[in-house]
Design a protein around this motif. Sequence first.
Motif, PDB file in Angstrom:
ATOM      1  N   UNK A  54      -3.495  11.133  -1.046  1.00 31.69           N
ATOM      2  CA  UNK A  54      -2.883  12.306  -0.406  1.00 31.69           C
ATOM      3  C   UNK A  54      -1.352  12.249  -0.412  1.00 31.69           C
ATOM      4  N   UNK A  55      -0.800  11.103  -0.696  1.00 32.84           N
ATOM      5  CA  UNK A  55       0.660  11.028  -0.841  1.00 32.84           C
ATOM      6  C   UNK A  55       1.103  11.313  -2.274  1.00 32.84           C
ATOM      7  N   UNK A  56       0.124  11.487  -3.167  1.00 36.33           N
ATOM      8  CA  UNK A  56       0.454  11.702  -4.577  1.00 36.33           C
ATOM      9  C   UNK A  56      -0.297  12.903  -5.143  1.00 36.33           C
ATOM     10  N   UNK A  57      -0.437  13.911  -4.304  1.00 34.12           N
ATOM     11  CA  UNK A  57      -0.959  15.178  -4.810  1.00 34.12           C
ATOM     12  C   UNK A  57      -2.462  15.267  -4.874  1.00 34.12           C
ATOM     13  N   UNK A  94      -1.032   5.157  -9.138  1.00 34.89           N
ATOM     14  CA  UNK A  94       0.011   6.101  -8.722  1.00 34.89           C
ATOM     15  C   UNK A  94       1.404   5.789  -9.253  1.00 34.89           C
ATOM     16  N   UNK A  95       1.542   4.778 -10.105  1.00 36.05           N
ATOM     17  CA  UNK A  95       2.845   4.482 -10.711  1.00 36.05           C
ATOM     18  C   UNK A  95       2.822   4.790 -12.194  1.00 36.05           C
ATOM     19  N   UNK A 133       0.867  -1.172   0.000  1.00 34.90           N
ATOM     20  CA  UNK A 133       0.000   0.000   0.000  1.00 34.90           C
ATOM     21  C   UNK A 133       0.899   1.216   0.000  1.00 34.90           C
ATOM     22  N   UNK A 134       0.429   2.287  -0.612  1.00 35.63           N
ATOM     23  CA  UNK A 134       1.286   3.465  -0.782  1.00 35.63           C
ATOM     24  C   UNK A 134       0.983   4.491   0.311  1.00 35.63           C
ATOM     25  N   UNK A 135       0.991   4.031   1.547  1.00 33.15           N
ATOM     26  CA  UNK A 135       0.609   4.900   2.659  1.00 33.15           C
ATOM     27  C   UNK A 135       0.944   4.187   3.950  1.00 33.15           C
ATOM     28  N   UNK A 136       0.972   4.950   5.016  1.00 28.66           N
ATOM     29  CA  UNK A 136       0.946   4.337   6.339  1.00 28.66           C
ATOM     30  C   UNK A 136      -0.427   4.610   6.939  1.00 28.66           C
TER      31      UNK A 136
END
Lengths: 452, 452
Positions: B139-142, B104-105, B59-62
Motif C-alpha cells: 500500500x505504500x507502493x501503489x 518494491x525497489x 521493512x517498507x512500512x510502519x
Amino acid sequence: MSADHLVLGAFLFHPGGAHVTGWRHERSRPAEHLSPKYYAHFARVAEAGTFDLVFLADGLYFWDRYRSGVDHYGSLRPEPFTLLAALSQVTRHIGLAATVSTTYNPPYHLARQIASLDHLSRGRAAWNLVTSRYDEEARNFGGVQHLDHSRRYERAHEYVQVVHGLLDSWDDDALVRDKVSGRFADPAGLHVLDHHGEFFDVRGPLNVARPPQGHPVLFQAGGSESGLQLAAATADAVFARGGSLEATSRATTDLRARAARLGRRPPLVLPSVMPVLGRTRAQARALADQLLADTPDALVLEAVGHSIGQDLGGITADEPFAYAPDLDTSNETRSPDPVRERLRAQGSATAREVYAWQFERTVVVGTGPDVADHLEEHHRAGAADGFVVQFPHLPGGIEDFVDLVTPELRRRGLVPPAYRDGTLRDRLDLPRPASTFAPSPSPAPTAPAVAG
Amino acid sequence: MSADHLVLGAFLFHPGGAHVTGWRHERSRPAEHLSPKYYAHFARVAEAGTFDLVFLADGLYFWDRYRSGVDHYGSLRPEPFTLLAALSQVTRHIGLAATVSTTYNPPYHLARQIASLDHLSRGRAAWNLVTSRYDEEARNFGGVQHLDHSRRYERAHEYVQVVHGLLDSWDDDALVRDKVSGRFADPAGLHVLDHHGEFFDVRGPLNVARPPQGHPVLFQAGGSESGLQLAAATADAVFARGGSLEATSRATTDLRARAARLGRRPPLVLPSVMPVLGRTRAQARALADQLLADTPDALVLEAVGHSIGQDLGGITADEPFAYAPDLDTSNETRSPDPVRERLRAQGSATAREVYAWQFERTVVVGTGPDVADHLEEHHRAGAADGFVVQFPHLPGGIEDFVDLVTPELRRRGLVPPAYRDGTLRDRLDLPRPASTFAPSPSPAPTAPAVAG
C-alpha cells in the motif's frame, strides 16, 4: 526572501568537474572518482569556503548514445544519497543536496532517504527535484521513451505533496519514549496519509520520525513554463540558468512574481555560474583556452550535434556546416537558447566555433576579484540570492575558488567568515514548515455574520 | 564452504534491540534512534568484537495494523543505504549489509546503491534479499495486496540476474583515464545488459564502475521452498532460522545439498541467535524475565494474535483461549512453527504463555561461556558457518556480547583477535565473481567429434 549572505552551492556535475574534459587537468584525479576521500576533500574545501551546500547532479543512466560519451566523458559517479550520507559524517555544517528524479523514484523511498539524510546530518538535507528527460533513463526503468513533458510536471507536483505528507507522518512531539509506562509514541500524533491521486496511491505512515528541518530544503531547476510554475508553487530555492545580468534579473523577477501570485514566499534564486579562475586574467584565459583545446574533436562534433539536434557525422570540427533546425527529429525539450539563435542568424559555423560559443556563454573568466564582481553585481541588482557554482575541473576548481574568490567575498561582507549554528533552513533563513496535518490557523476575524 | 573463523553478523532489528520492548531497558537510549552517534557506537562496538557484518533489518512500512504497534514498538529507523553509507565513514573493517526488497525497489536503483556503498566502504557492502510479505508495504507502493508468494520469488530470481548484469556493465580494466590521449574508458570494456525478461526491462549500462567486490555479498533469508531454492541458486550466504542443533543441522544440510545439486558452492549458513546475557546465569534469567514482564499486555495479545492468525481482542493476556487455526483468514505466509504446533497439541493456552514460548524458543539465556558453548557446538557440528546475532536490547546487548562472549570465542580460536585486511568477500573466503560478460572458460576436452 533572502538569507543574510550570498548563498553558495558547490555543484558537483561530473566527478572531474563541470567541463567534460575537466578530468584531464593536471590537478585532476580521475582514478579517485569513486573514492570516499575524493568527495570528502571536495566537501571539506567547500566548508573552508563556507559554501551553504554541496549540490550533486545526477542522472539515472550512462550516456552511451554517442561514442564520445564512452570514450571521453568521465561520468561514472556514486548514487547521491549514498554519497551524501557518507559526507554527512565527515562534514559538520554544509548542506547536502541530492538531485532526485520524480519520474523513477517511488515517493516512499525518496521520503525515507531524504528524512534519513536529514536526521543523520542533523538538519542539513536538501533535494533538487528533476523530472528526467532522456530516453536512456526510461529504458533503465522498464520504459522506452520518457514521459511527455507536461505529464512529468503534473506528476512532480503530486510527488511533492506525497513526500511532504509522508514526512509529516509523525508530529514533532509524537514520540514519547517513556520507559516507565512503556509508551513509545502517542497515536494522536500519527497521521496516515492515505493518498489516492492521479499518479500515486500511497498509504503511509513513514517509518522515520519527522526530520529536523520538517521538510528538507526543496530545490527545483526547470526553466520551462511548467517547471517555473512548479518552482513557484513548491520550491524553497531554485537552481536557475545563469547568464547576463539583464536575462538573470528578468528571470528572477518573473519567478518571484509567480510565487507572489500564488501567495507564497518567493524561493531563493541561485543562478548557475562557472568561474574559470587565474591569479591573473592571462592565466584565467589560458585555462579557458586549455579546456577548449583539451576537448577531443569527436566530442566537440557530437556534443554540438546533440545540442542543436543535427547529426554532424562525416565532417570535421573545423568544417563549416549549414544549420538545419527543421531536421531536428529528437523528442527532447529544447529551451530557448542564444547559441542556437546566433547559429540560426549566421546560417552556418564550424562545430568548434559553436562549441566555443556555448562554453563562453556559461563561464566567467577572470581573477578572484573579477568573479567576485560578477557575483556581487548580480546580487546587489536583486537578480540572485546566491549562486550554484560550477567548477570546470576538480578538485582544483573549488580549491582555486576558495583561495581566490572567497576572501574577496568575505572582504565585501557577502559571505560570512564562519558558519552560524543551526540547520540548513536556519542558515538560509527559510522557516521550518508546519506539518501538513497541523490544524490551519484560525482565519482572521471578518465582519460578524448576520443571522438570516 | 566455510571461512577460517565463526562468521558473525551484528543484527539491527528494531533500533532499540530485537526484543520489542528492548528500548525500555535501563541502558537503552530511545531518544537517539535516529542519531548518527547511536549507530556509530553500535558499529564500533561490533568492530571491537571483530564482527564480520553490521546487518540491518528493514521493512517498507510502519506497522500500525495494531494499536500496540504504535503505542509500544520503537521501530522508527533510518533507511538502510543512507545509514550504512554514513557508517562506512566511521568504521574501517566491518561489512555493511542492507536488507532490500526485490518487490518494491527498481533494480537499477539497487544496483547503483549497492555498487556505491561498495566503493565508498572499499569493498564492505552486502545485501540481504527479501521479497516483502505485508500488505502494508504494497500500500505504500501503489498496490493493495502483496504479490503472490511464488511470483515474488520468480521476480527475485530475475532481479538478481539484472542487478549482477548491471554491476558488470564495466569490466574491471575498462577505465583507462588517460589524461594525455583524453581516453577515459575503453568501449570494448563496456557491456549493455539490454535485459528483457518476464518482470523487468532494463537496458543499462550502470553509471558506476564495477565494485571492489565485483558483486557485493548476497544474503538471502527465506525459509520457504521457493526461498530455499533461490538461496541455493544465488546466495553467497544465508541468514537462517535458529533453533535446536538437530533442526539447524537438518536445515543446513538440506541447503548445502540444494546448492550442490545446482553445481554451486554452498552458501555460508548463519542461523539467527539471540543471547540474553548475564555475568551469572541468575542475572541472565532475570534479564529474560524482565524483558517478558516489560512487554505491555496489549502488545502480548496483539503479537500472539498476529503470529497465530487469530484475533485475541476482548480477553486478557492471562485468560486461556481455544486455538482455532481454521479461522486464520490472513493471506500471509506462515512457515512451519513449533510454537503453533505446541498450541495445536495443547488446544488452549493464555496469550502470555504463548508469548513466553515464542520468546524462549528464540533466545539463549546464560553467561558468556554458555553462549559460546551454544555457538561452538553448532559450529563444530557443521550446522552453522557462523551466526547472525540478535541483541534483545541496545546498545547494552552488543556491549555485553563483546564483553562476555567475544573473549570466550577468541580463547577458543573461533573468532580472530583482529581483522585481516581485504574486502568483506576476502574475509568470508568468498571468491570475487567473474563478470557475467566474461567469456566462459573453455569446456573440458571431450572425445573428439566424429565427422558424420
